[in-house]
Design a protein around this motif. Sequence first.
Motif, PDB file in Angstrom:
ATOM      1  N   GLY A  84     -23.624 -41.103 -28.969  1.00 49.66           N
ATOM      2  CA  GLY A  84     -24.998 -40.799 -28.621  1.00 49.66           C
ATOM      3  C   GLY A  84     -25.181 -39.470 -27.923  1.00 49.66           C
ATOM      4  N   GLY A  85     -24.105 -38.696 -27.823  1.00 47.94           N
ATOM      5  CA  GLY A  85     -24.171 -37.455 -27.072  1.00 47.94           C
ATOM      6  C   GLY A  85     -24.524 -36.249 -27.920  1.00 47.94           C
ATOM      7  N   LYS A  86     -24.573 -35.092 -27.238  1.00 50.53           N
ATOM      8  CA  LYS A  86     -24.793 -33.812 -27.898  1.00 50.53           C
ATOM      9  C   LYS A  86     -23.558 -32.947 -27.685  1.00 50.53           C
ATOM     10  CE  LYS A  86     -29.849 -33.786 -27.509  1.00 50.53           C
ATOM     11  NZ  LYS A  86     -31.035 -33.045 -27.009  1.00 50.53           N
ATOM     12  N   VAL A  87     -23.221 -32.135 -28.677  1.00 49.20           N
ATOM     13  CA  VAL A  87     -21.968 -31.395 -28.623  1.00 49.20           C
ATOM     14  C   VAL A  87     -22.180 -29.918 -28.903  1.00 49.20           C
ATOM     15  CG1 VAL A  87     -20.386 -33.302 -29.121  1.00 49.20           C
ATOM     16  CG2 VAL A  87     -21.535 -32.135 -31.004  1.00 49.20           C
ATOM     17  N   THR A  88     -21.282 -29.127 -28.363  1.00 52.99           N
ATOM     18  CA  THR A  88     -21.245 -27.699 -28.634  1.00 52.99           C
ATOM     19  C   THR A  88     -19.803 -27.238 -28.505  1.00 52.99           C
ATOM     20  OG1 THR A  88     -22.237 -25.555 -28.074  1.00 52.99           O
ATOM     21  CG2 THR A  88     -21.650 -26.999 -26.235  1.00 52.99           C
ATOM     22  N   GLN A  89     -19.521 -26.026 -28.931  1.00 50.57           N
ATOM     23  CA  GLN A  89     -18.166 -25.487 -28.798  1.00 50.57           C
ATOM     24  C   GLN A  89     -18.244 -23.969 -28.674  1.00 50.57           C
ATOM     25  OE1 GLN A  89     -16.322 -27.136 -32.332  1.00 50.57           O
ATOM     26  NE2 GLN A  89     -16.900 -25.398 -33.608  1.00 50.57           N
ATOM     27  N   SER A  90     -17.114 -23.373 -28.304  1.00 48.58           N
ATOM     28  CA  SER A  90     -17.102 -21.959 -27.942  1.00 48.58           C
ATOM     29  C   SER A  90     -17.373 -21.026 -29.116  1.00 48.58           C
ATOM     30  CB  SER A  90     -15.772 -21.602 -27.283  1.00 48.58           C
ATOM     31  OG  SER A  90     -14.675 -22.026 -28.089  1.00 48.58           O
ATOM     32  N   TRP A  97     -12.979 -23.930 -26.417  1.00 49.14           N
ATOM     33  CA  TRP A  97     -13.394 -25.201 -25.824  1.00 49.14           C
ATOM     34  C   TRP A  97     -14.421 -25.914 -26.705  1.00 49.14           C
ATOM     35  CZ3 TRP A  97     -18.614 -25.328 -24.963  1.00 49.14           C
ATOM     36  CH2 TRP A  97     -19.264 -24.105 -24.766  1.00 49.14           C
ATOM     37  N   TRP A  98     -14.520 -27.218 -26.442  1.00 47.26           N
ATOM     38  CA  TRP A  98     -15.510 -28.113 -27.084  1.00 47.26           C
ATOM     39  C   TRP A  98     -16.100 -28.965 -25.974  1.00 47.26           C
ATOM     40  CZ3 TRP A  98     -15.858 -33.447 -27.158  1.00 47.26           C
ATOM     41  CH2 TRP A  98     -16.654 -34.038 -28.148  1.00 47.26           C
ATOM     42  N   ARG A  99     -17.399 -29.202 -26.007  1.00 47.84           N
ATOM     43  CA  ARG A  99     -18.029 -29.968 -24.920  1.00 47.84           C
ATOM     44  C   ARG A  99     -18.976 -31.035 -25.456  1.00 47.84           C
ATOM     45  NH1 ARG A  99     -20.812 -26.120 -22.157  1.00 47.84           N
ATOM     46  NH2 ARG A  99     -22.851 -26.711 -23.001  1.00 47.84           N
ATOM     47  N   LEU A 100     -18.857 -32.225 -24.861  1.00 48.54           N
ATOM     48  CA  LEU A 100     -19.730 -33.360 -25.139  1.00 48.54           C
ATOM     49  C   LEU A 100     -20.650 -33.575 -23.943  1.00 48.54           C
ATOM     50  CD1 LEU A 100     -20.574 -36.092 -26.536  1.00 48.54           C
ATOM     51  CD2 LEU A 100     -18.585 -37.113 -25.384  1.00 48.54           C
ATOM     52  N   ASP A 101     -21.935 -33.607 -24.191  1.00 50.83           N
ATOM     53  CA  ASP A 101     -22.936 -33.933 -23.170  1.00 50.83           C
ATOM     54  C   ASP A 101     -23.356 -35.381 -23.407  1.00 50.83           C
ATOM     55  OD1 ASP A 101     -25.132 -34.266 -21.526  1.00 50.83           O
ATOM     56  OD2 ASP A 101     -26.231 -32.518 -22.291  1.00 50.83           O
ATOM     57  N   ASP A 132     -18.621 -22.187 -15.822  1.00 58.27           N
ATOM     58  CA  ASP A 132     -17.569 -21.876 -16.801  1.00 58.27           C
ATOM     59  C   ASP A 132     -17.685 -22.802 -18.012  1.00 58.27           C
ATOM     60  OD1 ASP A 132     -15.360 -20.647 -17.964  1.00 58.27           O
ATOM     61  OD2 ASP A 132     -13.910 -21.921 -16.919  1.00 58.27           O
ATOM     62  N   ASP A 133     -18.935 -23.062 -18.434  1.00 51.28           N
ATOM     63  CA  ASP A 133     -19.230 -23.923 -19.595  1.00 51.28           C
ATOM     64  C   ASP A 133     -18.718 -25.349 -19.442  1.00 51.28           C
ATOM     65  OD1 ASP A 133     -20.594 -22.022 -21.389  1.00 51.28           O
ATOM     66  OD2 ASP A 133     -18.676 -20.969 -21.377  1.00 51.28           O
ATOM     67  N   GLY A 134     -18.468 -25.771 -18.219  1.00 48.58           N
ATOM     68  CA  GLY A 134     -17.963 -27.111 -17.953  1.00 48.58           C
ATOM     69  C   GLY A 134     -16.458 -27.188 -17.855  1.00 48.58           C
ATOM     70  N   ARG A 161     -21.116 -36.172 -16.582  1.00 47.49           N
ATOM     71  CA  ARG A 161     -22.002 -36.133 -17.743  1.00 47.49           C
ATOM     72  C   ARG A 161     -21.340 -35.386 -18.885  1.00 47.49           C
ATOM     73  NH1 ARG A 161     -28.253 -33.778 -17.943  1.00 47.49           N
ATOM     74  NH2 ARG A 161     -28.299 -33.408 -20.213  1.00 47.49           N
ATOM     75  N   TYR A 162     -20.430 -34.464 -18.556  1.00 46.80           N
ATOM     76  CA  TYR A 162     -19.830 -33.597 -19.554  1.00 46.80           C
ATOM     77  C   TYR A 162     -18.337 -33.915 -19.726  1.00 46.80           C
ATOM     78  CZ  TYR A 162     -24.105 -31.087 -18.457  1.00 46.80           C
ATOM     79  OH  TYR A 162     -25.420 -30.769 -18.253  1.00 46.80           O
ATOM     80  N   VAL A 163     -17.914 -33.964 -20.976  1.00 53.03           N
ATOM     81  CA  VAL A 163     -16.499 -34.119 -21.318  1.00 53.03           C
ATOM     82  C   VAL A 163     -16.106 -32.875 -22.104  1.00 53.03           C
ATOM     83  CG1 VAL A 163     -14.772 -35.488 -22.540  1.00 53.03           C
ATOM     84  CG2 VAL A 163     -16.696 -36.636 -21.409  1.00 53.03           C
ATOM     85  N   ASN A 164     -15.220 -32.096 -21.512  1.00 62.45           N
ATOM     86  CA  ASN A 164     -14.748 -30.869 -22.157  1.00 62.45           C
ATOM     87  C   ASN A 164     -13.314 -31.015 -22.606  1.00 62.45           C
ATOM     88  OD1 ASN A 164     -17.172 -29.776 -20.885  1.00 62.45           O
ATOM     89  ND2 ASN A 164     -16.254 -27.753 -21.195  1.00 62.45           N
ATOM     90  N   ILE A 165     -12.992 -30.408 -23.734  1.00 64.59           N
ATOM     91  CA  ILE A 165     -11.605 -30.236 -24.167  1.00 64.59           C
ATOM     92  C   ILE A 165     -11.404 -28.736 -24.324  1.00 64.59           C
ATOM     93  CG2 ILE A 165      -9.895 -30.751 -25.941  1.00 64.59           C
ATOM     94  CD1 ILE A 165     -11.609 -33.342 -26.459  1.00 64.59           C
ATOM     95  N   VAL A 166     -10.462 -28.198 -23.566  1.00 62.59           N
ATOM     96  CA  VAL A 166     -10.279 -26.753 -23.526  1.00 62.59           C
ATOM     97  C   VAL A 166      -8.797 -26.416 -23.603  1.00 62.59           C
ATOM     98  CG1 VAL A 166     -10.344 -26.811 -20.985  1.00 62.59           C
ATOM     99  CG2 VAL A 166     -10.735 -24.637 -22.188  1.00 62.59           C
ATOM    100  N   ILE A 167      -8.460 -25.397 -24.361  1.00 63.24           N
ATOM    101  CA  ILE A 167      -7.092 -24.873 -24.395  1.00 63.24           C
ATOM    102  C   ILE A 167      -7.085 -23.649 -23.486  1.00 63.24           C
ATOM    103  CG2 ILE A 167      -5.232 -23.938 -25.810  1.00 63.24           C
ATOM    104  CD1 ILE A 167      -6.454 -25.428 -28.196  1.00 63.24           C
ATOM    105  N   ALA A 168      -6.570 -23.833 -22.277  1.00 67.85           N
ATOM    106  CA  ALA A 168      -6.645 -22.789 -21.260  1.00 67.85           C
ATOM    107  C   ALA A 168      -5.401 -21.905 -21.290  1.00 67.85           C
ATOM    108  CB  ALA A 168      -6.788 -23.422 -19.870  1.00 67.85           C
ATOM    109  N   GLY A 169      -5.624 -20.611 -21.068  1.00 66.25           N
ATOM    110  CA  GLY A 169      -4.512 -19.704 -20.828  1.00 66.25           C
ATOM    111  C   GLY A 169      -3.893 -19.076 -22.055  1.00 66.25           C
ATOM    112  N   ARG A 170      -4.455 -19.316 -23.224  1.00 70.56           N
ATOM    113  CA  ARG A 170      -3.902 -18.634 -24.406  1.00 70.56           C
ATOM    114  C   ARG A 170      -4.972 -18.487 -25.489  1.00 70.56           C
ATOM    115  NH1 ARG A 170      -1.725 -24.020 -25.721  1.00 70.56           N
ATOM    116  NH2 ARG A 170      -2.004 -24.478 -27.943  1.00 70.56           N
ATOM    117  N   LYS A 171      -4.657 -17.647 -26.443  1.00 69.17           N
ATOM    118  CA  LYS A 171      -5.526 -17.430 -27.597  1.00 69.17           C
ATOM    119  C   LYS A 171      -5.147 -18.429 -28.671  1.00 69.17           C
ATOM    120  CE  LYS A 171      -7.323 -13.592 -30.382  1.00 69.17           C
ATOM    121  NZ  LYS A 171      -7.152 -12.149 -30.709  1.00 69.17           N
ATOM    122  N   GLU A 172      -6.131 -19.201 -29.167  1.00 65.88           N
ATOM    123  CA  GLU A 172      -5.798 -20.310 -30.061  1.00 65.88           C
ATOM    124  C   GLU A 172      -7.043 -20.748 -30.820  1.00 65.88           C
ATOM    125  OE1 GLU A 172      -3.819 -21.781 -32.049  1.00 65.88           O
ATOM    126  OE2 GLU A 172      -2.348 -22.317 -30.486  1.00 65.88           O
TER     127      GLU A 172
END
Length: 312
Positions: free
Chosen positions: A167-173, A208-212, A248-250, A278-289
Amino acid sequence: MPTLPRVKQSAAHKQHWSLLNVKGGKVTQSSLFGPGVPERAIDGNRASNWVENSCTHTVNDQNPWWRLDLQKTYNIDTVTITNRKDCCPERLNGAEIRIGNSLNDDGNSNPRCAVISSIPAGISKTFICNGMEGRYVNIVIPGRQEYLTLCEVEVTGQLSETNIARGGKVTQSSLFGPGVPERAIDGNRASNWGEKSCTHTEEEQNPWWRLDLQKTYKVNTVTITNRKDCCPERLNGAEIRIGNSLNDDGNSNPRCAVISTITAGNSQTFECNGMEGRYVNIVIAGRKEYLTLCEVEVTGQPLGNSNSIGNL
C-alpha cells in the motif's frame, strides 16, 4: 492418492510450506464440456482416465481457463498438475499458471508462475512459484483455441502475512531502462530481468530505493528478493534503513540490517524488531553500483496498535 510431502521453507519464512486443503476453495472455468466440472480438479483424486470421472473439461474455447479461489491470500510455493492419460496430453502444452489477487480478465492477467511446456500422459508435475502472493490460481491456455482438461491441481503454501509494502509509495535514486521502483512491491518475486518484476537504478554513487508506508509503523521484518539471472553480488553490503526522516533522502535513518549476501534468485528476511518508521530505505553506501530489487516485503503494525499484524 499419495499426498505431497511438506516442502521446506525458503529463507524468507519461518514455517514449513504445507499442502493446502484446496477442497475448501471455490473453482470455476471458462466453459463446460459434458460432466467435466471444475470441481473434479480438486477432488483429491489423481485418476487421469476420462472414464474415471475425475478430470475437468472445457469446450474448444479460445484461451480456455480454470480458476481456483483459495478464499484467502496465500504465499504459494508450488502448484502440481496431473495431466490426462487416455487422450491428448499435448493439449496442455503452453498453458500458464497465474497467481494473484485480481479478477481482471477472469484472473488470467495476474503474475505468471510458470509455463507448462509439456506434462506426459497421466503424470503429475510440480511447478515452483517461490512464495508468489495471491488468492487466485489460474491455469490458462493463451493464444489458441483448445480444450482444457485438468485431472488434479494441488497447491502448497501458507497464509500470507500482511505485506504492508503493497500500500506504499516508492521512489529511487535513478532509473535504468524500465526498472521502475514500483516493481519491488508488485507482489511478484520473479527474479529474472526479462520477467519485468525487478527495479534497476543507474550505476551511481550510493544508489538507493525508498518505500513510504504513508504512516509510521513498528516494522518487524523486511524481506528482499535478489536478482537471479545476473550479478547478485551487487546487493552485497546494502543497508536497510528505517525511520521518519527524509534527511539524505531517508538514508540517514537508523539501520535495521546490513545485507552481507543474498544468493541469486533467493529471498531473505531481516528482523527489525519493531523499529519505528514511515520510510524503509535500501541503500548501497560507500561505492558506485547498480541497485536492483526483485521484491521488497514488509511486515509490522501501525504505531499505537498493540496487536501485531498476523496471518489473514
